[in-house]
Design a protein around this motif. Structure first.
Motif, PDB file in Angstrom:
ATOM      1  N   TYR A  41      -6.537  -0.311   0.671  1.00  0.00           N
ATOM      2  CA  TYR A  41      -7.719  -1.009   1.198  1.00  0.00           C
ATOM      3  C   TYR A  41      -7.649  -1.147   2.712  1.00  0.00           C
ATOM      4  O   TYR A  41      -8.642  -0.929   3.422  1.00  0.00           O
ATOM      5  N   SER A  90     -12.393  -6.104  -2.449  1.00  0.00           N
ATOM      6  CA  SER A  90     -11.262  -5.785  -3.306  1.00  0.00           C
ATOM      7  C   SER A  90     -10.414  -7.037  -3.434  1.00  0.00           C
ATOM      8  O   SER A  90     -10.446  -7.913  -2.560  1.00  0.00           O
ATOM      9  N   GLU A 144     -13.850  -1.622  -3.929  1.00  0.00           N
ATOM     10  CA  GLU A 144     -12.931  -0.605  -3.429  1.00  0.00           C
ATOM     11  C   GLU A 144     -11.581  -0.679  -4.151  1.00  0.00           C
ATOM     12  O   GLU A 144     -11.235  -1.705  -4.737  1.00  0.00           O
ATOM     13  N   ALA A 145     -10.823   0.409  -4.080  1.00  0.00           N
ATOM     14  CA  ALA A 145      -9.481   0.428  -4.672  1.00  0.00           C
ATOM     15  C   ALA A 145      -8.586  -0.566  -3.947  1.00  0.00           C
ATOM     16  O   ALA A 145      -8.651  -0.709  -2.718  1.00  0.00           O
ATOM     17  N   ASP A 146      -7.748  -1.260  -4.711  1.00  0.00           N
ATOM     18  CA  ASP A 146      -6.818  -2.216  -4.103  1.00  0.00           C
ATOM     19  C   ASP A 146      -5.822  -1.493  -3.197  1.00  0.00           C
ATOM     20  O   ASP A 146      -5.585  -1.896  -2.058  1.00  0.00           O
ATOM     21  N   ASP A 147      -5.226  -0.433  -3.726  1.00  0.00           N
ATOM     22  CA  ASP A 147      -4.244   0.309  -2.941  1.00  0.00           C
ATOM     23  C   ASP A 147      -4.955   1.077  -1.831  1.00  0.00           C
ATOM     24  O   ASP A 147      -5.940   1.781  -2.066  1.00  0.00           O
ATOM     25  N   SER A 193       0.845  -1.192   0.000  1.00  0.00           N
ATOM     26  CA  SER A 193       0.000   0.000   0.000  1.00  0.00           C
ATOM     27  C   SER A 193       0.882   1.244   0.000  1.00  0.00           C
ATOM     28  O   SER A 193       1.958   1.255   0.615  1.00  0.00           O
TER      29      SER A 193
END
Length: 532
Positions: A415, A380, A410-413, A63
């Motif tokens: 999460y 995600s 949701e966004a992967d990065d 992340s």
């Protein structure tokens, strides 16, 4: 002897098994007049770890919000790099699941396990040459304690009354009550030992530890590069000269990078992508038994999840067997809404086993005064492998009961920083812990920062304290059995399945038994593995 050399080389590269190598070698060496002991010695040597080399690890869960702060580290990208490579704990979970000394050469209980004395190893130094001291240990633990702490380890340290110095090498932990499991708890990946600062606190921003590797470069959400610590306190380790963690969140992209040789290892190999790996003779799949489980967690402090009947309706409206079969292709075991794995001490499967039952789901909705309910489910690929596919199936299954699930991709990065613990219904990847006390204190205790369901059950928390100090093993087993039943009946954790750690590995990587309590060989893969 050219034929013998050919088979020896194939064995060393992992292209044939030990059994095949020994079989062929026995015939060749016997014909040449060699003894069988020569064969065994060669086979042993071929398995010996080798020094040197550079390895590339493709990781799924980095992340841009990752930092060197040990109170965070929510996923294996940061954990295996900063806890498992940069730093050490007082104790370490060995590959076989036992607890052994790391920075502490010994640890002894007294006063019915209410007091624990850890004796530090002599000669341990940080990467900048500073010697390890008792003060470093004290401040490293205190960093996670106190009212203002948001550390993932805060709850497990709530049992610590004081941390004292006894001579130059002894650290004395006094607990509020006895705890036979305490040496396991200090192996928690948050509890890395870092340098104490003058006046208190630790200098985590410096990026200096006692670990097997020194930090060279860290780009949050992208990569981590580290080089071998030549002054490491463990004989002969690490074996690699350097390594790099490369962030590849997308499972297909990670698999492609692996099969094309861009990386030597990938975590979270999805079952559906395994055939791609199996076609390549230079690659292997490692299925490592674990305590890992995938969940959809409900925030029990907010509507509609604050209503027990709504929670029960959601539990009966999911077909876990169907999800296990279609998403995980049968590789795993269906959950029963408790985080305790069957391999753990004091495991007790509660009753009933939640099964797909639309009529029961409707019945519980009716008890809640509802004929239908709308909920958002945040998911995600970063949550867990197959999370999105599982959510899609769940949506279809639950609709028959009047439960309308809106899937929020949701966004992967980010999460774990922006969704987990913040959104009321979300997918979660839980590692599990080696003991019930450690597990419950981390994820279900009322005051645990990582209690993602925000669940507070007075009886459960009362038993948590009692079981920790209980010395009668039969009574302790009964207490933990009751706690598992309470979580099953009342909690907000919807457990889909318990699964293995699935890794893709190049045959260039050598290793011993791979630990499965935490990912990546209990987070120590960079220290324990080598290139063949």
């Amino acid at each position: 002897m050219s034929e013998f050399s050919y088979w020896a080389e194939r064995f060393q590269k992992g292209q044939i098994s030990r059994r095949e190598f020994l079989g062929r070698s026995t015939a060749l060496l016997a014909a040449a007049g060699f003894s069988n002991s020569a064969i065994s010695n060669l086979a042993f040597a071929a398995d010996e770890p080798k020094k040197g080399g550079f390895a590339r690890f493709g990781m799924s869960d980095a992340s841009q919000n990752d930092t060197l702060d040990p109170g965070t580290w929510p996923a294996s990208f940061a954990q295996a790099a900063f806890n498992g490579s940069l730093c050490n704990n007082l104790t370490e979970i060995a590959a076989d699941g036992t607890i052994i000394g790391d920075l502490a050469e010994s640890f002894e209980p007294s006063d019915d396990a209410k007091k624990w004395v850890f004796k530090l190893r002599n000669g341990v130094t940080f990467h900048d040459g500073k010697s390890l001291t008792v003060e470093d240990v004290q401040e490293s633990f205190r960093f996670h304690m106190g009212e203002s702490s948001t550390s993932g380890a805060k709850a497990i340290l709530s049992q610590v009354a004081s941390i004292d110095k006894d001579g130059e090498n002894n650290v004395v932990f006094t607990l509020n009550s006895g705890s036979a499991d305490f040496p396991y708890l200090v192996a928690d990946y948050h509890l890395s030992i870092m340098q104490a600062k003058e006046g208190g606190g630790i200098d985590w921003q410096k990026g200096v530890g006692t670990g097997s590797f020194k930090l060279e470069d860290f780009e949050p959400g992208s990569s981590i590069k580290m080089t071998r610590n030549p002054n490491y306190h463990k004989d002969n380790k690490p074996y690699l000269d350097e390594f790099e963690f490369i962030a590849i969140t997308d499972p297909t992209a990670r698999t492609n990078a692996f099969v094309t040789g861009e990386i030597d290892f990938m975590n979270d190999l999805e079952v559906k992508n395994m055939p791609l790996v199996q076609r390549n003779s230079e690659l292997v799949i490692e299925r490592v038994p674990s305590l890992r489980h995938f969940t959809f967690d409900m925030d029990t402090s907010v509507a509609p999840f604050d209503n027990l009947d709504v929670r029960l309706a959601l539990k009966y409206a999911i077909d876990r067997e169907d999800i296990l079969r279609k998403v995980f292709l049968g590789e795993g075991k269906v959950g029963n809404d408790t985080p305790v794995a069957s391999a753990m001490p004091f495991y007790k499967d509660p009753t009933p086993q939640y099964a797909y039952d639309i009529e029961k789901a409707k019945e519980h909705l009716k008890k809640a005064g509802l004929t239908s309910v709308d909920v958002d489910l945040s998911v995600s690929e970063a949550a867990f492998p197959g999370c999105i596919d599982a959510a899609v199936l769940y949506k279809e299954q639950a609709a028959k009961a009047g439960i309308n699930i809106n899937i929020v991709r949701e966004a992967d990065d980010g999460y774990w920083e922006n969704v987990w613990l913040k959104k009321p219904f979300s997918g979660v990847d839980w590692y599990g812990r080696a003991t019930c006390d450690w597990l419950f204190s981390t994820v279900l205790a009322a005051d645990a920062p990582w209690n993602s369901t925000h669940w507070k059950n007075p009886r459960f928390n009362e038993l948590l304290i009692e079981a920790r100090a209980e010395t009668d093993q039969d009574k302790r087993a009964a207490q933990y059995a009751e706690m598992q039943q309470i979580v099953h009946d009342d909690g907000g954790m919807l457990t889909l399945a318990f699964v293995n750690w699935n890794y893709g590995m190049s045959k260039k990587i050598g290793h011993g038994t791979i630990g499965g309590i935490f990912p990546c060989d209990n987070l120590r893969m960079t220290e324990r593995w080598w290139l063949v």
